[in-house]
Motif scaffolding. Structure first.
Motif, mmCIF file in Angstrom:
data_model
loop_
_atom_site.group_PDB
_atom_site.id
_atom_site.type_symbol
_atom_site.label_atom_id
_atom_site.label_comp_id
_atom_site.label_asym_id
_atom_site.label_seq_id
_atom_site.Cartn_x
_atom_site.Cartn_y
_atom_site.Cartn_z
ATOM 1 N N ALA A 3 0.866 -1.520 0.201
ATOM 2 C CA ALA A 3 -0.447 0.197 -0.180
ATOM 3 C C ALA A 3 1.118 1.540 0.117
ATOM 4 C CB ALA A 3 -0.528 0.148 1.183
ATOM 5 N N ARG A 23 -4.176 15.298 -3.209
ATOM 6 C CA ARG A 23 -5.158 15.175 -1.977
ATOM 7 C C ARG A 23 -5.931 17.192 -2.476
ATOM 8 N NH1 ARG A 23 -3.111 12.856 2.522
ATOM 9 N NH2 ARG A 23 -1.706 13.517 1.965
ATOM 10 N N PRO A 43 -4.750 21.426 -2.963
ATOM 11 C CA PRO A 43 -4.530 22.451 -4.208
ATOM 12 C C PRO A 43 -2.521 22.450 -3.630
ATOM 13 C CG PRO A 43 -6.092 23.127 -3.229
ATOM 14 C CD PRO A 43 -6.066 21.449 -2.428
ATOM 15 N N VAL A 44 -2.260 22.125 -2.774
ATOM 16 C CA VAL A 44 -0.913 23.054 -2.678
ATOM 17 C C VAL A 44 0.519 21.956 -3.287
ATOM 18 C CG1 VAL A 44 -0.021 23.113 -0.227
ATOM 19 C CG2 VAL A 44 -2.022 23.001 -0.093
ATOM 20 N N ARG A 80 6.043 26.795 0.531
ATOM 21 C CA ARG A 80 4.561 25.766 0.563
ATOM 22 C C ARG A 80 3.331 26.715 0.225
ATOM 23 N NH1 ARG A 80 1.211 24.061 3.770
ATOM 24 N NH2 ARG A 80 -0.142 23.006 3.270
ATOM 25 N N SER A 112 12.505 3.074 21.800
ATOM 26 C CA SER A 112 11.092 3.063 23.431
ATOM 27 C C SER A 112 12.093 2.600 24.403
ATOM 28 C CB SER A 112 10.489 1.909 22.688
ATOM 29 O OG SER A 112 9.377 1.577 23.671
ATOM 30 N N THR A 125 11.256 -1.317 25.489
ATOM 31 C CA THR A 125 11.327 -1.997 25.273
ATOM 32 C C THR A 125 13.005 -1.733 24.261
ATOM 33 O OG1 THR A 125 10.518 -1.353 22.740
ATOM 34 C CG2 THR A 125 9.236 -2.369 24.224
ATOM 35 N N ARG A 138 11.154 -9.160 17.650
ATOM 36 C CA ARG A 138 11.524 -7.590 18.355
ATOM 37 C C ARG A 138 12.070 -7.185 16.926
ATOM 38 N NH1 ARG A 138 9.673 -4.531 20.325
ATOM 39 N NH2 ARG A 138 11.397 -2.748 20.368
ATOM 40 N N THR A 150 7.687 -4.645 11.052
ATOM 41 C CA THR A 150 6.378 -3.871 10.923
ATOM 42 C C THR A 150 6.147 -2.725 11.150
ATOM 43 O OG1 THR A 150 5.642 -5.882 11.990
ATOM 44 C CG2 THR A 150 3.591 -4.001 11.883
ATOM 45 N N GLN A 151 6.778 -1.451 12.084
ATOM 46 C CA GLN A 151 7.250 0.076 12.036
ATOM 47 C C GLN A 151 7.148 0.454 11.089
ATOM 48 O OE1 GLN A 151 7.427 1.165 16.661
ATOM 49 N NE2 GLN A 151 7.583 -0.817 16.495
ATOM 50 N N ALA A 160 4.618 0.427 8.406
ATOM 51 C CA ALA A 160 3.741 1.135 8.529
ATOM 52 C C ALA A 160 4.272 2.492 8.349
ATOM 53 C CB ALA A 160 3.204 0.802 10.063
ATOM 54 N N ILE A 209 3.922 3.610 5.090
ATOM 55 C CA ILE A 209 2.237 4.598 4.873
ATOM 56 C C ILE A 209 2.295 6.171 5.409
ATOM 57 C CG2 ILE A 209 -0.052 3.539 5.162
ATOM 58 C CD1 ILE A 209 0.166 0.900 5.643
ATOM 59 N N TYR A 210 2.361 5.836 6.992
ATOM 60 C CA TYR A 210 1.860 6.940 7.269
ATOM 61 C C TYR A 210 2.853 8.641 6.759
ATOM 62 C CZ TYR A 210 -0.012 4.444 11.499
ATOM 63 O OH TYR A 210 -0.459 3.505 12.104
ATOM 64 N N ARG A 262 3.499 9.358 3.958
ATOM 65 C CA ARG A 262 2.764 9.868 2.751
ATOM 66 C C ARG A 262 1.759 10.568 2.724
ATOM 67 N NH1 ARG A 262 -0.095 4.810 0.682
ATOM 68 N NH2 ARG A 262 -1.747 6.648 -0.628
ATOM 69 N N ASP A 263 1.493 10.818 4.112
ATOM 70 C CA ASP A 263 0.443 11.900 4.617
ATOM 71 C C ASP A 263 0.589 13.797 4.287
ATOM 72 O OD1 ASP A 263 -2.420 12.137 5.037
ATOM 73 O OD2 ASP A 263 -1.261 12.423 7.160
#
Lengths: 437, 441
Positions: B15, B38, B40-41, B107, B292, B295, B361, B367-368, B371, B374-375, B377-378
């Motif tokens: 994704a 997404r 107009p910037v 910007r 962290s 962990t 671990r 996984t992080q 992810a 994905i984050y 891309r915002d």
């Protein structure tokens, strides 16, 4: 069932950009309101929750309790200790944030669509079944005490502490939400339970969400997260008068650059003159290098790296604040320029050209704020907290445009009080007298 | 115009897909376009392959000083006009300087891109400075140093740590400059740096947002295309570190230190073009050792299994042209001495290396990292910075796009192997930061 009130296609038109912000007003089956901007192109959602009250609800002698309690929400809940809770969160690649402020506590969450249910269940557990284990309490207490020690040696924090004390005295606003070494050392597990009971209550909740989620799904999610919180909390403190007298407080501190905080009473967010005051502040010190103070103190004289002013409308008082830092040998000169500009603006007001520039900037910049799911969720929850309607995003620029030169200049003469401008200076400023009695 | 590559980047990571197109203009300027429709910037960024590590000896801080001066006038533009125009159009702008790059960005509404290019291209080549600009702005950067560094014992300590870590490389000199050299910076220092490095063949244009690649290219041709390349642009050859053969230690004493702490840095390899595997393993190592507090190995050993520390962390950033650092920080709990805390830290590192790495671990970190793509891309501005920083640090677009997969392929063995190589006390600097010597008794 979702009580679905309205889906507004709100098209935000500005001189320079058009953004379509579709705000859905959602009421959950359990009766909790939320606003949503559904945006499905990236498979995650951001949720921002604000609960009114915050650290001002600290009980007598328990200063720092709400702050410490919020920090402990990520330190174990239900059958999971601190480490197990964090391992579970990391496995989901979700992130949660818990913060305390003067007037509210906040819960921020970002999680993937693919494991949303698990991420919500884990967050619910943190909010409703915190363990407040003694070992976690002691560990995080040690971190907070370390921060309190740091603040006592940081010129910005020293100035902020003194300024708040002068402005608000014994009101909760008058002291740091972190508490003191003494008050934090004395906090117990029972104090955490009480702070949790008082701060996280349903009737004071505001929710904003943005991303890959439908209104129906959001309604169910909110009830899962917040449905079991107690209905109401204790009364909030009374409003407080700003008690600043226009003197200069010098706090000696051995450091090469003096830090100055200055300010006086401000203006409430729901005051009908708020927009005029907002434009006035943009021109005086709000808009970076384009502001009068930046031009006079930095661009013309090279006395500072930055000088800014802000309207600070809290729930129970309003301040107008500014800050500047300059070498010990030049801070007195910088302060003199600030006083001069304050007086000039109070007396002569702004020019039509300055006002037009500020309006053009504010109206053009507004659509650009809606930049990313977490930002949008934050804007949505902030609007609800301020009691603004959802169509504010459409009407806001027109409200800015409607402010007249006469209004701004009337507000300048009413709001700006050069005599009442109080300075707190930390450092070894040369040629600056302490006039604080 | 030569069309070098039109890449549609599609990671194997689920994704994740950012649409990236790259070009090179005839004058050597690189162009990277990242599409995000997404809103107009647009984010318009111009990066120069010139940072503080490229400065001539004796002029530390000139790269950053010049960054400030670029907001003054040109032949046809008044001082401050560009920023005013950005603001009048509702945009925001700023600039930044690092060891390996200087960057400028705006910007703004996407239809204002041509205006931004017009001004940015103009100040690449037509800067006009007055003596008054020099004197006033030098005051500003000295106050910036006061604010960021002189008023902060932690920042002063970091400066000393870097100076000790780098005996021979310019990374040992602070980006903002040493104060005594900043005070002497003049018009000639600024303009000679400008004339040499502010050239299209030393620049990377990154445009991200609601734009079409072909339109961006045409605009870049129009505004940046006519600027001639700099024929004398030097190769970026910096004096490198000799092998470190002795452990270095320092004690930094400043009465403003509220909380004594210790920090350790090791020289560590950076991401190299076509060879990012070691850097990827170091990225895991930093997370496993001190990511962290709940962990990571140091967090568990120093904050859970014992009450040695109130804070512990590890740090690694592989985005540099030359060798970077791997860092550790420990803030002891009340009543714990720095020596005790350092001993516990070293014991925990040894235990980590001996015990091997829990496969769970490793999987959680994978996984992080997946992810985080994905984050990411915002935040199209963040994606733009990712490309700009990489391309000014010697990497290619292909390296940037391969990085998430290289991260996914890291094994526990890779991490342990790189840890054995890098975490060598003889190649380290350890600093104790204290309010006074008495706390060491």
């Amino acid at each position: 069932m979702i009580r679905y009130i309205a889906a507004l296609w709100l098209t935000l038109l500005a001189a320079t950009a058009q953004a379509e912000i579709d705000i859905q007003e959602v009421t959950s089956p359990g009766g909790i309101d939320a606003w949503l901007v559904q945006e499905e192109s990236i498979p995650f959602v951001a949720i921002e929750i604000l609960i009114d009250g915050g650290a001002s609800l600290d009980l007598p002698g328990k200063r720092g309790a709400t702050n410490l309690m919020m920090a402990l929400l990520e330190e174990g809940s239900g059958d999971l200790g601190a480490r197990a809770f964090q391992e579970a969160r990391e496995a989901l690649a979700a992130s949660y944030g818990f913060d305390a402020y003067d007037d509210s506590v906040s819960i921020s969450a970002v999680f993937l669509s693919e494991n949303r249910d698990e991420a919500v269940a884990l967050l619910r557990q943190a909010l409703t079944e915190p363990r407040f284990d003694q070992s976690a309490l002691d560990r995080v207490r040690g971190q907070v005490l370390s921060i309190i020690r740091g603040e006592a040696q940081d010129p910005n924090d020293i100035a902020g502490t003194a300024f708040d004390k002068a402005a608000f005295g014994d009101h909760p606003y008058g002291t740091s939400i972190n508490g003191t070494a003494e008050s934090v050392t004395a906090l117990t597990r029972d104090d955490m339970i009480a702070a949790h009971r008082n701060a996280l209550v349903k009737s004071r909740v505001h929710v904003g969400a943005a991303g890959d989620i439908s209104a129906e799904e959001l309604g169910a999610l909110i009830d899962t997260l917040l449905g079991d919180l107690p209905e109401d909390g204790p009364p909030r403190p009374d409003s407080v008068d700003v008690a600043l007298d226009g003197s200069t407080t010098v706090i000696p501190f051995d450091t090469p650059q003096s830090v100055a905080l200055f300010g006086h009473e401000g203006i409430d967010r729901d005051d009908e003159d708020f927009f005029a005051a907002y434009l006035l502040n943009e021109i005086l010190g709000g808009r970076g290098v384009e502001s009068r103070l930046m031009r006079e103190v930095r661009e013309k004289r090279g006395l500072t790296y930055g000088i800014y002013t802000h309207l600070v409308p809290k729930d129970l008082a309003a301040l107008y604040l500014g800050q500047v830092a300059s070498a010990n040998s030049t801070i007195a000169q910088a302060i003199e320029v600030v006083r001069d500009e304050w007086a000039k603006l109070a007396e002569n007001g702004v020019t039509a050209e300055e006002l037009q520039q500020a309006k053009t900037y504010l109206t053009g910049a507004y659509p650009l704020r809606f930049d990313g799911n977490a930002e949008i969720a934050g804007i949505l929850v902030g609007m609800q907290r301020q009691g603004l309607p959802a169509d504010y995003v459409v009407n806001r620029n027109a409200m800015v445009e409607a402010v007249t030169l006469e209004e701004v200049n009337r507000v300048a003469s009413e709001l700006l009080d050069p005599e009442g401008l109080h300075f707190v200076v930390v450092g070894q400023p040369e040629g600056l007298e302490n006039t604080d009695q | 115009m030569r069309l070098l590559a039109a890449v549609f980047a599609c990671f194997a990571v689920a994704a994740t897909a950012e649409e990236v197109t790259t070009y090179q203009l005839d004058n050597g300027m690189d162009v990277v376009v990242i599409e995000d429709h997404r809103a107009p910037v647009v984010v318009h960024m111009l990066w120069y392959r010139a940072g503080s590590a490229d400065e001539p000896v004796g002029s530390s801080g000139v790269a950053h000083f010049l960054e400030h001066l670029l907001f003054k006038g040109t032949d046809t533009v008044e001082s401050g006009e560009f920023q005013r125009v950005v603001a009048e159009n509702g945009g925001s702008d700023n600039a930044f300087t690092s060891f390996d790059y200087t960057g400028y960005f705006q910007r703004i509404a996407a239809d204002r891109l041509p205006l931004m290019m017009q001004y940015e291209a103009d100040r690449m080549t037509n800067l006009v400075l007055t003596e008054e600009d020099i004197v006033t702005e030098r005051g500003v950067i000295l106050e910036e140093r006061n604010q960021r560094t002189e008023n902060s014992p932690g920042a002063l300590a970091r400066e000393q740590m870097r100076a000790a870590q780098y005996l021979n490389h310019r990374y040992g000199v602070p980006i903002i400059g040493w104060k005594h050299e900043m005070e002497e910076l003049d018009m000639e220092d600024a303009l000679s740096f400008y004339d040499l490095y502010y050239s299209p063949n030393n620049a990377i244009l990154v445009v991200a947002g609601d734009v079409e690649p072909a339109e961006v290219l045409a605009l870049a041709e129009e505004h940046y295309g006519p600027i001639p390349a700099e024929p004398n642009l030097p190769e970026r050859i910096r004096s490198q570190e000799p092998p470190q053969i002795a452990e270095r230690r320092l004690i930094f004493e400043d009465s403003r230190v509220a909380q004594p702490y210790l920090t350790r840095s090791y020289l560590a390899p950076e991401r190299d073009p076509g060879a990012q595997e070691e850097a990827a393993a170091l990225t895991y190592l930093a997370e496993l050792l001190g990511g962290s507090p709940f962990t990571s190995a140091l967090g568990i050993a120093l904050q859970f299994d014992s009450t040695t520390a109130v804070y512990s962390s590890a740090y690694y950033d592989g985005l540099n042209l030359d060798d970077g650092t791997f860092g550790l920080t420990v803030v002891p709990a009340e009543g714990v001495t720095l020596q005790e805390a350092e001993d516990k830290m070293d014991t925990a590192i040894t235990a980590f290396l001996d015990a091997g790495i829990d496969p769970e671990r490793m999987e959680a970190l994978r996984t992080q990292l997946k992810a985080s793509e994905i984050y990411a891309r915002d935040d199209v501005g963040g994606l733009a910075r990712r490309y700009g920083a990489a391309l000014t640090s010697g990497l290619t677009v292909e390296d940037v796009q391969a990085w998430p997969e290289i991260l996914q392929a890291v094994t526990a063995e890779d991490v342990l192997a790189v840890a054995e190589r890098v975490l060598d006390r003889d190649r380290s600097v350890t600093g104790w930061v204290v309010p006074n010597r008495e706390v060491l008794q």
